[in-house]
Motif scaffolding. Structure first.
Motif, PDB file in Angstrom:
ATOM      1  N   ASP A  65       0.932  -1.093  -0.022  1.00 13.26           N
ATOM      2  CA  ASP A  65      -0.003   0.092  -0.081  1.00 13.26           C
ATOM      3  C   ASP A  65       0.840   1.163  -0.041  1.00 13.26           C
ATOM      4  N   PRO A  66       0.778   2.182  -0.899  1.00 14.00           N
ATOM      5  CA  PRO A  66       1.624   3.313  -0.977  1.00 14.00           C
ATOM      6  C   PRO A  66       1.330   4.392   0.116  1.00 14.00           C
ATOM      7  N   LEU A  67       0.188   4.118   0.795  1.00 15.18           N
ATOM      8  CA  LEU A  67      -0.191   5.111   1.772  1.00 15.18           C
ATOM      9  C   LEU A  67       0.300   4.427   3.209  1.00 15.18           C
ATOM     10  N   SER A  68       1.126   3.311   3.331  1.00 13.57           N
ATOM     11  CA  SER A  68       1.601   2.640   4.502  1.00 13.57           C
ATOM     12  C   SER A  68       2.691   3.610   4.844  1.00 13.57           C
ATOM     13  N   MET A  69       3.144   3.498   6.384  1.00 16.73           N
ATOM     14  CA  MET A  69       4.010   4.254   6.759  1.00 16.73           C
ATOM     15  C   MET A  69       5.192   3.287   6.901  1.00 16.73           C
ATOM     16  N   VAL A  70       6.297   3.309   6.014  1.00 12.77           N
ATOM     17  CA  VAL A  70       7.528   2.370   6.147  1.00 12.77           C
ATOM     18  C   VAL A  70       8.851   2.880   6.428  1.00 12.77           C
ATOM     19  N   GLY A  71       9.022   4.223   6.844  1.00 13.30           N
ATOM     20  CA  GLY A  71      10.328   4.644   7.276  1.00 13.30           C
ATOM     21  C   GLY A  71      10.310   5.839   8.212  1.00 13.30           C
ATOM     22  N   ARG A  72      11.431   6.573   8.386  1.00 14.52           N
ATOM     23  CA  ARG A  72      11.320   7.514   9.167  1.00 14.52           C
ATOM     24  C   ARG A  72      10.861   8.777   8.477  1.00 14.52           C
ATOM     25  N   PRO A  73       9.908   9.517   9.117  1.00  9.48           N
ATOM     26  CA  PRO A  73       9.534  10.744   8.301  1.00  9.48           C
ATOM     27  C   PRO A  73      10.434  11.784   8.012  1.00  9.48           C
ATOM     28  N   LEU A  74      10.202  12.425   6.819  1.00 17.04           N
ATOM     29  CA  LEU A  74      10.971  13.541   6.249  1.00 17.04           C
ATOM     30  C   LEU A  74      12.312  13.421   5.743  1.00 17.04           C
ATOM     31  N   TRP A  76      15.207  12.872   3.028  1.00 12.81           N
ATOM     32  CA  TRP A  76      15.485  13.697   1.872  1.00 12.81           C
ATOM     33  C   TRP A  76      15.667  12.763   0.744  1.00 12.81           C
ATOM     34  N   PRO A  77      15.627  12.853  -0.450  1.00 12.73           N
ATOM     35  CA  PRO A  77      15.914  12.086  -1.539  1.00 12.73           C
ATOM     36  C   PRO A  77      17.405  11.929  -1.513  1.00 12.73           C
ATOM     37  N   GLY A  78      17.821  10.410  -1.481  1.00 15.56           N
ATOM     38  CA  GLY A  78      19.022  10.001  -1.327  1.00 15.56           C
ATOM     39  C   GLY A  78      19.692   9.722  -0.038  1.00 15.56           C
ATOM     40  N   GLU A  79      18.889  10.087   0.985  1.00 14.81           N
ATOM     41  CA  GLU A  79      19.496   9.805   2.315  1.00 14.81           C
ATOM     42  C   GLU A  79      19.407   8.588   2.753  1.00 14.81           C
ATOM     43  N   ASN A  80      18.581   7.737   2.135  1.00 15.28           N
ATOM     44  CA  ASN A  80      18.466   6.348   2.577  1.00 15.28           C
ATOM     45  C   ASN A  80      18.187   5.647   1.191  1.00 15.28           C
ATOM     46  N   PRO A  81      18.945   4.854   0.789  1.00 13.55           N
ATOM     47  CA  PRO A  81      18.853   4.075  -0.457  1.00 13.55           C
ATOM     48  C   PRO A  81      17.744   3.068  -0.741  1.00 13.55           C
ATOM     49  N   ALA A  82      16.985   2.833   0.355  1.00 11.65           N
ATOM     50  CA  ALA A  82      15.692   2.124   0.446  1.00 11.65           C
ATOM     51  C   ALA A  82      14.624   3.110  -0.051  1.00 11.65           C
ATOM     52  N   PHE A  83      14.825   4.238   0.102  1.00  8.53           N
ATOM     53  CA  PHE A  83      13.511   5.258  -0.437  1.00  8.53           C
ATOM     54  C   PHE A  83      14.446   6.447  -1.234  1.00  8.53           C
ATOM     55  N   PRO A  84      14.491   6.228  -2.428  1.00 12.02           N
ATOM     56  CA  PRO A  84      15.139   7.007  -3.531  1.00 12.02           C
ATOM     57  C   PRO A  84      14.631   8.347  -3.702  1.00 12.02           C
ATOM     58  N   LEU A  85      13.546   8.519  -3.371  1.00  9.35           N
ATOM     59  CA  LEU A  85      12.929   9.916  -3.228  1.00  9.35           C
ATOM     60  C   LEU A  85      12.473  10.247  -1.990  1.00  9.35           C
ATOM     61  N   GLY A  86      12.885   9.920  -0.871  1.00 12.62           N
ATOM     62  CA  GLY A  86      12.912  10.285   0.381  1.00 12.62           C
ATOM     63  C   GLY A  86      11.285   9.587   0.976  1.00 12.62           C
ATOM     64  N   ASP A  93       6.770   6.164   1.654  1.00 14.87           N
ATOM     65  CA  ASP A  93       7.798   6.322   0.554  1.00 14.87           C
ATOM     66  C   ASP A  93       6.966   7.174  -0.755  1.00 14.87           C
ATOM     67  N   VAL A  94       7.883   8.116  -1.051  1.00 20.04           N
ATOM     68  CA  VAL A  94       7.597   9.189  -1.894  1.00 20.04           C
ATOM     69  C   VAL A  94       7.466   8.546  -3.250  1.00 20.04           C
ATOM     70  N   ALA A  95       8.448   7.753  -3.821  1.00 22.93           N
ATOM     71  CA  ALA A  95       8.653   6.950  -5.043  1.00 22.93           C
ATOM     72  C   ALA A  95       7.422   6.182  -5.184  1.00 22.93           C
ATOM     73  N   ALA A  96       6.900   5.398  -3.999  1.00 18.62           N
ATOM     74  CA  ALA A  96       5.950   4.595  -4.202  1.00 18.62           C
ATOM     75  C   ALA A  96       4.342   5.450  -4.507  1.00 18.62           C
ATOM     76  N   GLU A  97       4.530   6.648  -3.805  1.00 21.07           N
ATOM     77  CA  GLU A  97       3.148   7.472  -3.989  1.00 21.07           C
ATOM     78  C   GLU A  97       3.478   7.992  -5.419  1.00 21.07           C
ATOM     79  N   LEU A  98       4.502   8.249  -6.003  1.00 20.63           N
ATOM     80  CA  LEU A  98       4.372   9.073  -7.209  1.00 20.63           C
ATOM     81  C   LEU A  98       4.281   8.019  -8.241  1.00 20.63           C
ATOM     82  N   LEU A  99       4.680   6.829  -8.414  1.00 18.14           N
ATOM     83  CA  LEU A  99       4.153   5.707  -9.360  1.00 18.14           C
ATOM     84  C   LEU A  99       2.691   5.329  -9.152  1.00 18.14           C
ATOM     85  N   HIS A 100       2.330   5.169  -7.991  1.00 14.96           N
ATOM     86  CA  HIS A 100       0.845   4.718  -7.766  1.00 14.96           C
ATOM     87  C   HIS A 100      -0.186   5.897  -7.971  1.00 14.96           C
ATOM     88  N   GLY A 101       0.337   7.152  -7.848  1.00 14.32           N
ATOM     89  CA  GLY A 101      -0.271   8.610  -7.894  1.00 14.32           C
ATOM     90  C   GLY A 101      -0.668   8.700  -9.453  1.00 14.32           C
TER      91      GLY A 101
END
Length: 305
Positions: A65-74, A76-86, A93-101
């Motif tokens: 679910d792209p609306l699930s809370m999966v990591g530390r809030p806020l 930035w892109p590149g700060e964590n490799p698991a979340f390329p867009l932060g 996950d912003v990347a998951a939201e972007l594709l599903h959006g």
């Protein structure tokens, strides 16, 4: 009179059959070359292909679910490799939201514009073909819709029906049909007195055949160009609805991403910039393709080519 018509039935039938094609084969090839030679069209097609591919593969790349809370809030892109867009303010996950959006924005925009195109073409074709009292009544209805601001009407319709996917799509269809009806009516009025249409009438063809086999193919270029522009506007209006909180709360869209990120605009501007750029480039791509189609299908440019 009957003898004259019978004697000329062969040439008239041939002319009518040839006119049923929107363009002669040579002009179609020239239009295709003009479209392919337009660098703006290539940019639009390549970018839209990437957007459609990302939307189609979103459940594969991000199956949860792209609306699930999966990591530390806020983040930035590149700060964590698991979340390329932060991540956003809730740790999503912003990347998951972007594709599903992209799936919702494209679905609502395309289906809503398709509904508007069907209504607009039917109304415009009826008004332009039959004329008389039919044209008068349909034009008055069209004028009523044209006096209402599109976005205000959209907000009212969604507020009444409730912010759901089907209601937003239907409301966009209601908002987008008037421009398509206007251009269709103008094209049918311009075509209905042409020689090939009069020939079809003289041969006794019914109204249905004349509309769909004789006039509509010649009016399609203008309709397609207008529909591409209205599709870009539909995506913008859907994003604006979601930004205002009138989108479907059970799904994510680019507009809702901007709405959720606006409270962090001073500290994490990327949360609004990423979906905002996606919307801007997608709308630009549709407009570029529409402009390229207009140039490629314009008879003046085709003859020069």
């Amino acid at each position: 009179m009957a003898r004259s018509l019978a004697a000329s039935s062969g040439p008239l039938d041939t002319a009518s059959g040839q006119a049923a094609n929107a363009m002669p084969p040579a002009d179609r090839w020239r239009s295709l070359r003009l479209f392919a030679a337009n660098p703006s069209a290539w940019f639009g097609m390549i970018f839209l292909l990437a957007v459609f591919a990302g939307a189609a593969l979103a459940p594969v790349i991000y199956p949860g679910d792209p609306l699930s809370m999966v990591g530390r809030p806020l983040l930035w892109p590149g700060e964590n490799p698991a979340f390329p867009l932060g991540t956003d303010g809730l740790g999503r996950d912003v990347a998951a939201e972007l594709l599903h959006g992209a799936r919702q924005s494209l679905f609502v925009g395309i289906i809503g514009t398709a509904l508007g195109a069907v209504v607009g073409v039917v109304v415009g074709a009826a008004a332009g073909t039959f004329g008389g009292w039919v044209d008068t009544i349909l034009v008055r209805i069209l004028e009523v819709f044209q006096t209402l601001p599109n976005f205000v009407l959209l907000v009212v319709l969604v507020a009444i029906a409730g912010p759901q996917l089907w209601s937003i799509t239907l409301a966009l269809g209601i908002v987008t049909w008037p421009p398509l009806a206007r251009i269709t009516r103008a094209e049918f009025r311009a075509q209905r007195n042409k020689e090939f249409v009069l020939a079809a009438v003289g041969l006794g063809y019914g109204k249905t055949r004349i509309i769909f086999r004789e006039i509509l193919p010649n009016a399609l270029p203008a309709i397609v160009v207008t529909a591409s522009i209205m599709l870009a506007m539909a995506i913008l209006m859907e994003s604006a609805l979601s930004f205002m909180g009138l989108g479907d709360p059970n799904t994510v869209s680019w507009g809702s991403m901007i709405g959720d990120g606006r409270q962090f605009l001073r500290t994490n501007w990327n949360l609004t910039a990423i979906p905002g750029v996606a919307i801007a480039l997608t709308v630009l791509a549709f407009n570029l393709i529409g402009d390229a189609l207009n140039d490629a299908l314009n008879p003046r440019y085709v003859r020069r080519g």
